[in-house]
Design an enzyme around this catalytic site. Structure first.
Site, mmCIF file in Angstrom:
data_model
loop_
_atom_site.group_PDB
_atom_site.id
_atom_site.type_symbol
_atom_site.label_atom_id
_atom_site.label_comp_id
_atom_site.label_asym_id
_atom_site.label_seq_id
_atom_site.Cartn_x
_atom_site.Cartn_y
_atom_site.Cartn_z
ATOM 1 N N GLY A 33 0.826 -1.205 0.000
ATOM 2 C CA GLY A 33 0.000 0.000 0.000
ATOM 3 C C GLY A 33 0.854 1.247 0.000
ATOM 4 C CG ASN A 34 -0.426 4.683 -1.507
ATOM 5 O OD1 ASN A 34 -1.099 5.506 -0.900
ATOM 6 N ND2 ASN A 34 -0.885 4.032 -2.575
ATOM 7 N NE ARG A 35 5.475 6.453 4.343
ATOM 8 C CZ ARG A 35 5.690 5.821 5.497
ATOM 9 N NH1 ARG A 35 4.841 5.963 6.495
ATOM 10 N NH2 ARG A 35 6.745 5.063 5.635
#
Ligand code: CTP
Ligand code: CA
Length: 237
Positions: A33-35
């Site tokens: 995933g990402n932030r």
């Protein structure tokens, strides 16, 4: 305007906003995933609603709730799900805003059962493959005569590096993506992601001068919606 529609410069317009991050499954319990917090997308939705638009909100993984007052809220996890939702929701919309942080790569194979450590001390090698480019697919769909919003707004999270500045990368990306507007912001581990402050530069494919907005994500969103209002002013709702 239709009964009950809020007045405003986007009355009668439908705006699709994607927000948050995508998650690409490694196995049933793990993902890449990402932030992305989804805050910029939420600010954009609020600004579009305040301008009287009907808003369809496509949410990936977000740390804030979907804003109230949207016409539709669609939740997606992977880039593939996001692509399906965008092609459906933006087909008859006036504007598509791609504020979501979309994975560029996903595990080539997701394990159907939870990956085990095993007892031989080895570590797995995860092979990645490219995801669909949702924004580029939307542009290509429209170019082929398919149903798609006439105004497509991309976002670019750039850090800049030794070779090119943030803005140089932004202009190149606008040309490569083929969308009408690109909102460029500078990112880093502590910059923009999950934060309330931001600074954006809006670039236009038609050569109109760039628009800069600094301050809160609400101010950046107001600048983006203002630019959208200007672009749509020429055509009847
Ligand atoms: N985007 C998308 N589908 C992808 C990757 C990105 O629709 N698979 C969209 C994003 O939502 C954003 C725009 O494309 O609106 C630019 O995303 P960005 O990550 O900055 O650009 P990339 O083309 O992925 O290039 P790179 O990450 O290599 O800089
Ligand atoms: Ca990317």
């Amino acid at each position: 305007a239709a009964a009950g529609a809020a007045p405003g410069p986007l009355a009668g317009r439908t705006v699709v906003i994607t927000a948050g991050g995508t998650r690409e499954a490694l196995d049933p319990v793990r993902y890449l995933g990402n932030r992305s917090s989804g805050k910029q997308g939420v600010a954009l939705a609020r600004a579009a609603l305040a301008a009287g638009a009907r808003v369809r909100f496509i949410a990936g993984s977000m740390s804030v709730p979907v804003p109230e007052g949207v016409e539709r809220a669609v939740h997606v996890e992977s880039t593939a799900e996001l692509l399906t939702a965008v092609l459906e929701q933006a087909a008859d919309a006036d504007v598509l805003v791609m504020a979501a942080a979309v994975a560029d790569f996903r595990p080539a194979e997701a394990s159907e059962s939870k990956m085990k450590k095993g007892d031989d001390g080895s570590s797995p090698v995860i092979v990645l493959e490219r995801t669909e480019d949702v924004l580029a697919t939307a542009v290509r769909t429209r170019a082929a005569g398919g149903p798609m919003a006439p105004l497509i707004v991309g976002f670019a999270a750039e850090t800049g590096d030794a070779e090119s500045s943030v803005l140089e990368y932004g202009r190149a990306k606008l040309a490569r993506k083929g969308c009408e507007m690109l909102v460029v912001n500078e990112v880093g581990r502590d910059k923009v992601f999950g934060r309330d402050e931001t600074a954006v530069t809006i670039l236009f494919a038609d050569g109109s001068p760039a628009v800069e907005a600094a301050g809160s994500k609400d101010e950046a969103a107001a600048a983006v919606v203002g630019a959208v209002v200007d672009r749509l002013a020429a055509s009847a709702p």
